[in-house]
Write a protein that holds these residues in place. Sequence first.
Motif, short mmCIF file in Angstrom:
data_model
loop_
_atom_site.label_atom_id
_atom_site.label_comp_id
_atom_site.label_asym_id
_atom_site.label_seq_id
_atom_site.Cartn_x
_atom_site.Cartn_y
_atom_site.Cartn_z
N THR A 198 11.19 4.85 1.27
CA THR A 198 11.91 6.14 1.28
C THR A 198 11.04 7.31 0.85
O THR A 198 11.34 8.45 1.20
CB THR A 198 13.13 6.05 0.33
N LEU A 199 9.98 7.05 0.09
CA LEU A 199 9.13 8.15 -0.39
C LEU A 199 8.00 8.49 0.58
O LEU A 199 7.26 9.46 0.35
CB LEU A 199 8.55 7.80 -1.77
N TYR A 200 7.87 7.70 1.67
CA TYR A 200 6.81 8.01 2.63
C TYR A 200 7.20 9.22 3.46
O TYR A 200 8.32 9.33 3.97
CB TYR A 200 6.55 6.81 3.56
N GLU A 201 6.25 10.16 3.64
CA GLU A 201 6.49 11.37 4.42
C GLU A 201 5.85 11.23 5.79
O GLU A 201 4.66 10.85 5.89
CB GLU A 201 5.91 12.59 3.70
N PRO A 202 6.59 11.49 6.88
CA PRO A 202 6.03 11.35 8.23
C PRO A 202 4.72 12.12 8.40
O PRO A 202 4.60 13.27 7.95
CB PRO A 202 7.14 11.93 9.12
N GLY A 203 3.76 11.47 9.01
CA GLY A 203 2.46 12.10 9.26
C GLY A 203 1.45 11.87 8.16
O GLY A 203 0.26 12.13 8.35
N LYS A 204 1.90 11.40 7.03
CA LYS A 204 0.97 11.14 5.93
C LYS A 204 0.15 9.89 6.23
O LYS A 204 0.69 8.88 6.69
CB LYS A 204 1.75 10.96 4.63
N GLU A 205 -1.15 9.94 5.97
CA GLU A 205 -2.04 8.86 6.37
C GLU A 205 -2.30 7.85 5.27
O GLU A 205 -3.10 6.92 5.45
CB GLU A 205 -3.38 9.45 6.87
N THR A 206 -1.64 8.03 4.11
CA THR A 206 -1.75 7.04 3.04
C THR A 206 -0.35 6.62 2.61
O THR A 206 0.61 7.37 2.77
CB THR A 206 -2.51 7.60 1.83
N TRP A 207 -0.26 5.42 2.05
CA TRP A 207 1.03 4.92 1.59
C TRP A 207 0.82 3.98 0.42
O TRP A 207 -0.30 3.50 0.18
CB TRP A 207 1.80 4.21 2.72
N ASN A 208 1.90 3.71 -0.34
CA ASN A 208 1.81 2.73 -1.41
C ASN A 208 3.17 2.08 -1.63
O ASN A 208 4.21 2.60 -1.21
CB ASN A 208 1.29 3.37 -2.71
N TYR A 209 3.12 0.93 -2.30
CA TYR A 209 4.33 0.11 -2.50
C TYR A 209 4.15 -0.68 -3.79
O TYR A 209 3.08 -1.23 -4.06
CB TYR A 209 4.50 -0.83 -1.31
N ILE A 210 5.21 -0.70 -4.60
CA ILE A 210 5.14 -1.42 -5.88
C ILE A 210 5.85 -2.76 -5.74
O ILE A 210 7.03 -2.82 -5.37
CB ILE A 210 5.79 -0.61 -7.01
N ALA A 211 5.12 -3.82 -6.01
CA ALA A 211 5.70 -5.16 -6.08
C ALA A 211 5.87 -5.50 -7.56
O ALA A 211 4.89 -5.49 -8.32
CB ALA A 211 4.80 -6.17 -5.38
N LYS A 212 7.11 -5.79 -7.96
CA LYS A 212 7.39 -5.97 -9.37
C LYS A 212 8.48 -7.01 -9.57
O LYS A 212 9.46 -7.05 -8.81
CB LYS A 212 7.82 -4.62 -9.98
N GLU A 213 8.33 -7.82 -10.59
CA GLU A 213 9.32 -8.86 -10.85
C GLU A 213 10.70 -8.27 -11.08
O GLU A 213 11.71 -8.79 -10.59
CB GLU A 213 8.89 -9.69 -12.06
N ASP A 214 10.76 -7.18 -11.85
CA ASP A 214 12.05 -6.56 -12.17
C ASP A 214 12.76 -6.03 -10.93
O ASP A 214 13.99 -5.90 -10.91
CB ASP A 214 11.87 -5.41 -13.17
N SER A 217 -7.83 -9.13 2.16
CA SER A 217 -7.83 -10.55 1.81
C SER A 217 -6.80 -10.82 0.72
O SER A 217 -6.32 -9.90 0.05
CB SER A 217 -9.21 -10.97 1.32
N THR A 218 -6.44 -12.09 0.56
CA THR A 218 -5.42 -12.47 -0.42
C THR A 218 -5.83 -12.04 -1.82
O THR A 218 -6.97 -12.24 -2.24
CB THR A 218 -5.19 -13.98 -0.38
N PHE A 219 -4.87 -11.48 -2.54
CA PHE A 219 -5.12 -11.03 -3.91
C PHE A 219 -4.51 -12.05 -4.86
O PHE A 219 -3.33 -12.39 -4.75
CB PHE A 219 -4.51 -9.65 -4.13
N ILE A 220 -5.33 -12.54 -5.81
CA ILE A 220 -4.87 -13.52 -6.79
C ILE A 220 -4.81 -12.86 -8.15
O ILE A 220 -5.78 -12.25 -8.61
CB ILE A 220 -5.82 -14.74 -6.82
N THR A 221 -3.64 -12.97 -8.82
CA THR A 221 -3.45 -12.26 -10.09
C THR A 221 -2.39 -12.95 -10.94
O THR A 221 -1.63 -13.79 -10.43
CB THR A 221 -3.02 -10.80 -9.83
N SER A 222 -2.36 -12.57 -12.21
CA SER A 222 -1.29 -13.02 -13.11
C SER A 222 -0.42 -11.85 -13.56
O SER A 222 0.49 -12.01 -14.38
CB SER A 222 -1.90 -13.71 -14.35
N ASP A 223 -0.72 -10.65 -13.03
CA ASP A 223 0.04 -9.45 -13.41
C ASP A 223 1.48 -9.55 -12.91
O ASP A 223 1.76 -10.14 -11.85
CB ASP A 223 -0.60 -8.19 -12.82
N SER A 224 2.41 -8.95 -13.67
CA SER A 224 3.82 -8.95 -13.29
C SER A 224 4.18 -7.77 -12.40
O SER A 224 5.31 -7.64 -11.96
CB SER A 224 4.71 -8.92 -14.54
N GLU A 225 3.20 -6.91 -12.13
CA GLU A 225 3.42 -5.74 -11.27
C GLU A 225 2.13 -5.43 -10.52
O GLU A 225 1.04 -5.42 -11.11
CB GLU A 225 3.85 -4.53 -12.11
#
Length: 557
Positions: A508-524, A478-486
């Motif tokens: 670029t840091l995701y490894e094939p076959g890995k079942e988890t992932w992450n991504y940083i959303a940041k103003e900078d 669901s939609t995430f509501i925040t005031s954080d800059s990252e």
Amino acid sequence: MLQSRRRRRQVSYRSNSGINMRLWKNIAVGILVVAVFVWAGFHMIRIFSPEAHGSKVPTSLYVRDRGRVDVVIGGEKDRQRAESGLKLYDGDRVITDGSAYAVLNFFDKTRIQLDTNTDVILNEVSMGQDSSVISLSIENGGLFIESGTGSNIKRKFTSRRAHFEVPPRSEVILGDDIYVFDSSGPGVNVLVTISSRTFANVIVGEGQQLIIDPIRLKEVKEEGGDPYELRSVLDDKILSSNLYLASRQVPKEEIIIKEESAAADEEGDFLVVSEPVDGELVQGGVVVVKGSVGSRIETVKVNGYDADLNDGEFRKEIALPEEESFSVDIRGESRDGLIIAEQSISLSQDINPPDAPVILSPGGSGDTIQISDEEFEISGTASSDAVGVIVNGYRLQKYVPGKKWSYIADSKLGNVRMGENIYEIVAIDRAGNTSDTSKIMIVWKAEPLVQIEDGIRDESEYIEPGSLRVIAPTKNGSTFITSDSEVLIEGETSADTHSLSINGFTLTLYEPGKETWNYIAKEDFGNYKDGTNRFTVVARNKDGKILDVVKYLIEKR
């Protein structure tokens, strides 16, 4: 009869006179020939005698016990660690590392302090009847020179940009540029060369400096100007340079200091600290304390810790505290633990880091730039006290302090990959202090493989629908509501996933076959802003086919 006799006398007189004249001429010629032979022989002896060309004389090397000083002797190729007292001759080479200082003492009392990261070659050191020569090549780094008093000695130094002739009784710093603190006569003669060709001849006098910029010199000459215009008054900053300060801190009688200390106390009770010098500005994380003691001293303690003691010489390496000023206590004890002699020296160090480097191209510090070129350059400037620039852990080898720095990124070098690439740049000073980090993100060749928008595809076209999920910062997507800059977005995917992309940018840091992932959303990073932020996540298999797609919203308020 009288006339006849007179004529005979006259004839006789003329005949004797001619003989005498010829005799005197022959004697004169003989004397001239002998003189010529004597003169020629004298000069032949001078020409072929060793003294005529100057006999080779040794140069003494003194090593301060910090960092590392190497030498290359004669025709050898391998570098060897140097020790104080080593005698050097023509063709020998001295190299200091990033924290080491060395001193060369010449026969005429000329004294040369080598800066850190300096490489010099002794071309010729000779002493002759008519003239003597001290000639060095500066392959890298800089020298502080205190020339001796002999006026018939040619002191010649060659750097990458110029040839220098230093007169007697002078104090100068030489390298790619020249700074003259004291000089007899008109000053130091500088012959600027470009591509091995003489370009300009300038005399730099006492209290002056010449920054040798070949491009600027060429412009001045082409415009009909005078190269002397490029001279300027000494900048006060050079007086606080590490090389200048080090030249003032090293004792001038380095080699014989121990002999003098031993002779000063015949009772065996003396304790002399030869390094470091009281009041010295030290660098690096450690300092080596060393010196000599008398025969009655059995143990030496430095700040309470036992030092190595052999044949009256002690040595102890201590870690530097995180303080600008501090003292070191040295104590000599007898076998029974009685204090026979003690000494305390005050030291200081620079613990203030340099300013963070400034990124100028292809964007500024903190920018996110998209680039598709096969090769690109990241460049910028560093503060005046920086001696090195480090990009992602790699120290730039060609960086010159005070000049612009640059870093080449190329996929062939392995320092750029498709998608997001973050480059972290720090500066380092002579004391080893590192600056804050400057960053730039380069998005390289990250065009979306397939543009996915609402209504273009439906779930039935995905190979593994439902396998791709967002589990954080909200678990149900669901939609995430925040005031954080990252915000850190985390998710799960199928084991068949070979690549993941978000809004067209490959992770670029995701490894094939890995079942988890992450991504940083940041103003900078330029991928996150105030208001609604839409993230489309695409999972693909090894054939590039879409396994699943998920969309996620973040409201930043």
